[in-house]
Write a protein that holds these residues in place. Structure first.
Motif, short mmCIF file in Angstrom:
data_model
loop_
_atom_site.label_atom_id
_atom_site.label_comp_id
_atom_site.label_asym_id
_atom_site.label_seq_id
_atom_site.Cartn_x
_atom_site.Cartn_y
_atom_site.Cartn_z
N HIS A 146 0.84 -1.21 0.00
CA HIS A 146 0.00 0.00 0.00
C HIS A 146 0.87 1.25 0.00
O HIS A 146 1.94 1.27 0.61
CB HIS A 146 -0.89 -0.01 1.24
CG HIS A 146 -2.01 0.97 1.20
ND1 HIS A 146 -1.84 2.32 1.42
CD2 HIS A 146 -3.34 0.80 0.94
CE1 HIS A 146 -3.01 2.94 1.33
NE2 HIS A 146 -3.93 2.04 1.03
N SER A 162 -6.10 0.65 -1.37
CA SER A 162 -7.02 -0.34 -0.81
C SER A 162 -7.92 -0.90 -1.89
O SER A 162 -8.26 -2.10 -1.88
CB SER A 162 -7.85 0.30 0.31
OG SER A 162 -7.02 0.80 1.34
N SER A 210 -7.55 -1.94 3.73
CA SER A 210 -7.23 -2.93 2.69
C SER A 210 -7.86 -4.28 3.00
O SER A 210 -8.36 -4.96 2.09
CB SER A 210 -5.71 -3.05 2.55
OG SER A 210 -5.14 -1.82 2.13
#
Length: 339
Positions: A279, A291, A329
């Motif tokens: 990420h 995400s 996420s």
């Protein structure tokens, strides 16, 4: 009997009542089909690392908080994970290694197994339940509904080799579950997809010569030398991404290279080493996923699991160290599993 005229009022009332009763009876079945098994154990929260260590119990808290905030929590069927057995561990780890690991666990404080990997008084118990969660998840999806499961566990596992703890990992959780599926259900084709930002070198070590397992790993190139992949065998695929890779480039290669290879293997069970440390907010890496990207790649994997595996899919938490990004996420990941 009335074949041509309007239906009597009492018949209409009975039909309406029947529909109501059927809807009440079918609703739990519909919810079951749309649910995800969510394996956890309180001991996983107690595994201690050093102050400031990125792999800590707050990760599980962040996930739980975000699942509630995002509205995913009501669709989860929570299950407390059992402990793994010694027999299940020895399918993937050497006996001498398991003995040495247990002997290394301190009665107080913490002990460093290497500069990254810490073991404390509760670590072995946590690791046993982390690996046991994956075994239980495999049993659940192989024998009934729901056909999808997520294991919210720590310590993570994909760096643990057959003979060595490393990279925050003690037991290789996804490997233990995969070996269980092969041994107990006679499967001939299991796929492990590892989208952690680090290569799953431990899983590679364990299954490198196992023709019944296909491993596909996507990761940042040269991020951590300890996890550098070996030459990929016929049953393995590496997707190395240069530092700075962003969503569009990542998705393009994932779709054109990884997904067709997984589909061609025709898996009977799909296992995921679900790391969320690629990420853009996670400082441990230099990839720039969002995400939403995790939701997208998860949906793509379910589109393979549905026709080949009857939807059977087990996802296991690996990395992800920015707490807010990790929570979002995982929520996106589970939302995609629900869809």
């Amino acid at each position: 009997m009335n074949f041509g005229g309007p239906m009597p009022r009492r018949s209409i009332q009975c039909l309406s009542e029947l529909r109501t009763h059927c809807a009440r009876w079918l609703e739990p079945l519909e919810n079951l089909a749309m649910s995800i098994l969510y394996f956890f154990h309180p001991a996983c929260r107690l595994h201690e690392t050093s102050p400031g260590h990125p792999e800590n119990g707050a990760r599980l808290d962040a996930i739980n908080d975000q699942l509630i905030a995002s509205g995913v929590d009501p669709w989860l069927m929570s299950r407390e994970a059992p402990a793994v057995t010694r027999e299940q561990l020895e399918r993937v780890h050497a006996t001498a290694y398991l003995d040495a690991l247990e002997n290394a666990a301190p009665a107080e404080s913490i002990c460093y197994l290497d500069p990254d990997t810490v073991i404390g008084p509760h670590s072995i118990e946590a690791a046993r339940h982390a690996a046991g969660a994956v075994v239980a998840a495999v049993d659940a999806v192989m024998t009934g509904d729901p056909r999808r499961a997520f294991c919210a566990v720590r310590p993570p596992g994909h760096h643990a080799t057959r003979t060595r703890a490393m990279g925050f990992c003690l037991y290789n959780n996804v490997a233990v579950g995969t070996a269980h599926a092969l041994a107990e259900y006679g499967l001939e084709r299991v796929v492990v997809v590892d989208f952690d930002v680090h290569h799953g070198n431990g899983t590679e070590d364990i299954f490198h010569d196992e023709a019944r397992v296909f491993m596909a790993s996507s990761f940042e190139k040269d991020l951590w030398v300890e996890s550098s992949p070996q030459k990929a065998g016929d049953n393995m695929l590496w997707l190395e991404f240069a530092p700075g890779t962003q969503s569009a480039a990542y998705r393009e290669r994932f779709e054109k290279e990884l997904l067709p290879a997984v589909d061609a293997f025709r898996p009977q069970l799909l296992m995921i080493s679900a790391g969320f440390d690629a990420h853009h907010d996670d400082e441990i890496s230099h990839l720039y996923l969002t995400s939403e990207d995790y939701g997208w790649l998860t949906q793509k994997l379910t589109e393979i699991a549905d026709p080949h595996c009857e939807g059977r899919l087990v996802s296991v938490l690996e990395g992800g160290y920015n707490l807010a990004a990790l929570g979002r996420s995982v929520a996106a990941h589970l939302n995609a599993l629900l869809d």
